[in-house]
Design a protein around this motif. Structure first.
Motif, short mmCIF file in Angstrom:
data_model
loop_
_atom_site.label_atom_id
_atom_site.label_comp_id
_atom_site.label_asym_id
_atom_site.label_seq_id
_atom_site.Cartn_x
_atom_site.Cartn_y
_atom_site.Cartn_z
N PHE A 159 -10.87 -5.29 5.88
CA PHE A 159 -10.92 -6.04 7.13
C PHE A 159 -9.54 -6.37 7.66
O PHE A 159 -9.40 -7.12 8.63
N ASP A 160 -8.51 -5.82 7.01
CA ASP A 160 -7.15 -5.99 7.47
C ASP A 160 -6.31 -4.90 6.82
O ASP A 160 -6.86 -3.90 6.33
N ALA A 161 -5.00 -5.08 6.80
CA ALA A 161 -4.11 -4.10 6.16
C ALA A 161 -3.15 -4.84 5.24
O ALA A 161 -1.95 -4.58 5.22
N ASP A 162 -3.70 -5.76 4.46
CA ASP A 162 -2.89 -6.57 3.55
C ASP A 162 -2.03 -5.68 2.65
O ASP A 162 -2.54 -4.74 2.01
N ALA A 163 -0.75 -5.97 2.59
CA ALA A 163 0.18 -5.12 1.85
C ALA A 163 -0.15 -5.08 0.36
O ALA A 163 -0.08 -4.02 -0.27
N GLY A 164 -0.49 -6.22 -0.22
CA GLY A 164 -0.82 -6.24 -1.64
C GLY A 164 -2.01 -5.38 -1.97
O GLY A 164 -2.03 -4.66 -2.98
N THR A 165 -3.02 -5.41 -1.10
CA THR A 165 -4.21 -4.58 -1.29
C THR A 165 -3.87 -3.11 -1.16
O THR A 165 -4.27 -2.28 -1.99
N ASP A 208 4.09 0.83 16.26
CA ASP A 208 4.67 0.06 15.17
C ASP A 208 3.63 -0.28 14.11
O ASP A 208 3.93 -0.28 12.91
N TRP A 209 2.42 -0.59 14.56
CA TRP A 209 1.35 -0.91 13.60
C TRP A 209 1.06 0.31 12.72
O TRP A 209 0.92 0.18 11.49
N VAL A 210 0.95 1.46 13.32
CA VAL A 210 0.66 2.68 12.55
C VAL A 210 1.80 2.97 11.58
O VAL A 210 1.57 3.35 10.42
N HIS A 211 3.03 2.78 12.03
CA HIS A 211 4.17 3.03 11.13
C HIS A 211 4.12 2.10 9.92
O HIS A 211 4.30 2.55 8.77
N ALA A 212 3.82 0.82 10.16
CA ALA A 212 3.84 -0.17 9.08
C ALA A 212 2.64 -0.06 8.16
O ALA A 212 2.76 -0.31 6.95
N ASN A 213 1.49 0.31 8.70
CA ASN A 213 0.25 0.19 7.93
C ASN A 213 -0.43 1.52 7.60
O ASN A 213 -1.41 1.53 6.84
N VAL A 214 0.09 2.61 8.16
CA VAL A 214 -0.44 3.93 7.83
C VAL A 214 0.67 4.82 7.28
O VAL A 214 0.62 5.27 6.13
N SER A 215 1.70 5.06 8.08
CA SER A 215 2.76 5.97 7.65
C SER A 215 3.44 5.49 6.37
O SER A 215 3.80 6.30 5.50
N SER A 216 3.58 4.17 6.22
CA SER A 216 4.26 3.63 5.05
C SER A 216 3.52 3.94 3.75
O SER A 216 4.12 3.92 2.66
N LYS A 226 -8.62 7.27 5.52
CA LYS A 226 -9.45 8.19 6.29
C LYS A 226 -9.70 7.67 7.71
O LYS A 226 -9.78 8.44 8.65
N TYR A 227 -9.86 6.35 7.83
CA TYR A 227 -10.16 5.76 9.13
C TYR A 227 -9.29 4.52 9.37
O TYR A 227 -8.89 3.84 8.41
N VAL A 228 -9.06 4.25 10.64
CA VAL A 228 -8.53 2.95 11.05
C VAL A 228 -9.62 2.27 11.87
O VAL A 228 -10.05 2.81 12.91
N ALA A 229 -10.08 1.13 11.41
CA ALA A 229 -11.08 0.35 12.13
C ALA A 229 -10.37 -0.53 13.15
O ALA A 229 -9.62 -1.43 12.78
N VAL A 230 -10.60 -0.26 14.42
CA VAL A 230 -9.95 -1.00 15.50
C VAL A 230 -10.87 -2.15 15.90
O VAL A 230 -11.81 -2.00 16.67
N GLY A 231 -10.58 -3.32 15.33
CA GLY A 231 -11.44 -4.48 15.57
C GLY A 231 -12.64 -4.50 14.63
O GLY A 231 -12.85 -3.57 13.84
N MET A 243 -10.87 2.80 4.59
CA MET A 243 -10.91 2.46 6.01
C MET A 243 -10.12 1.17 6.17
O MET A 243 -10.57 0.11 5.75
N VAL A 244 -8.92 1.28 6.69
CA VAL A 244 -8.06 0.12 6.88
C VAL A 244 -8.36 -0.47 8.26
O VAL A 244 -8.79 0.25 9.16
N ALA A 245 -8.15 -1.77 8.43
CA ALA A 245 -8.66 -2.42 9.64
C ALA A 245 -7.62 -3.23 10.39
O ALA A 245 -6.65 -3.73 9.83
#
Length: 357
Positions: A67-73, A104-112, A122-127, A85-87
């Protein structure tokens, strides 16, 4: 709480739940293949990410919805082999109507996390259910632009072929008319029909699935006259007959109402992911452990058999159970049951005398 102390007991419950699918020649592994779980963290003492990831691995659960993109998770999911499925939470949707912010969000939470041995996104849940009637239109004007920008950013970063942006939606975005309440009459809700048309056409172009949350329990909760047996999969209720098709449970009827709505929008073959489905064990007269066990047993047999639905028969359906653990910090505004959707207690331990075989 040490994760190593908790994994064995937790593992037994998940394995037992999956074993409910055994019967009629159906085994554990086929049920597990298409099965994911929702991992919510609205708890006073969230389970350590490392313990949860190990639990998923130990039980062969290969898909998780966040339900988010928490770095620790995300860091613990790296190299796990669990598909993610990151959110993006609803409160960020307005910000992401700006493409630079989406990039910037994709760079920080997907590309990284997209490296050899990284996170299998596999998926990004938008909302999350942004078009609920209870939100009073707050997110109507920002969800689609955010979806477009996130997919564009995924494409520009080189992830677009493998990772698709989708929007998990509540089943209230479509319905059948009161004078003809059958699946074949399914259409998108009149107040958002034009917006939904744009969204599903966009998903069809990008190759993203339509993600929907289906809750047979809520059919009972919302309507005292709803037939109890129709909420389950064992065929004991009176069927709904629609142009010769017999529907024996509300899950199939709801899913095919969506199929009809998609067909009416010209995208009848759009893939569908069931982002949330489950049954609570406390907080309401129908939120009972025996009902939860009955529901999961039928659902898992259905998934293991790749039974599909009448309008999409013999098809694999990607499903995420809701949810892995109870969340004692969730709002109870919808009902006290909201804190009891887990197949595990808040602390990750088995629920006594619940969901056992």
């Amino acid at each position: 709480m040490a994760g190593s102390d908790r994994r064995p007991a937790v593992g037994v419950v998940l394995a037992s739940l999956l074993l409910l699918a055994v019967g009629g020649g159906v085994g554990l592994l086929p049920a597990a293949e298409g099965l994911g779980v929702n991992w919510g963290t609205l708890a006073s003492h969230p389970l350590p990410p490392r313990a949860v990831v190990q639990m998923l691995q130990d039980n062969g659960i290969k898909k998780v919805k966040l339900f988010d993109a928490d770095a620790g998770t995300m860091e613990e999911l790296a190299g796990s082999g669990v598909e993610v499925m990151v959110a993006i939470p609803n409160n960020l949707l307005d910000l992401l109507t700006d493409y630079a912010a989406a990039r910037d969000w994709v760079h920080a939470n997907v590309s990284s996390y997209s490296f050899d041995g990284g996170v299998d996104i596999k998926y990004v849940a938008v909302g999350n259910e942004p078009f609920l009637s209870s939100f009073n239109g707050t997110f109507l004007n920002v969800t689609f632009p955010a979806l477009q920008n996130i997919q564009r950013a995924l494409d520009d970063a080189g992830h677009g072929d493998a990772i698709k942006a989708t929007v998990p939606l509540n089943a209230d975005v479509y319905n059948s008319p009161k004078d003809n309440p059958v699946p074949s009459a399914g259409r998108f809700r009149s107040d958002i029909a034009d917006l939904m048309m744009e969204i599903v056409q966009f998903m069809n172009q990008t190759g993203a699935p339509f993600t929907v949350n289906i809750y047979p329990f809520l059919s009972l909760y919302d309507n005292d006259d709803f037939p109890l047996d129709f909420a389950f999969f064992d065929g004991n209720g009176s069927p709904v007959v629609d142009n010769g098709i017999r529907y024996t449970n509300v899950f199939d009827a709801n899913f095919d109402t969506l199929v009809s709505a998609l067909s009416s929008a010209g995208v009848g073959s759009l893939p569908i992911v069931v982002g949330e489905v489950g049954w609570p064990t406390d907080g309401h007269k129908h939120a009972r452990a025996d009902y939860a066990e009955r529901f999961y047993a039928g659902l898992l047999r259905k998934l293991a058999a790749n039974a599909g639905t009448p309008l999409r028969p013999n098809q694999y359906v990607e499903v995420y159970l809701f949810s892995l653990v109870d969340e004692d910090a969730k709002s109870v505004a919808p009902g006290n049951f909201e804190r009891h959707w887990g197949i595990l207690r808040y602390d990750g331990q088995p629920k006594p005398d619940e969901l056992s075989v």
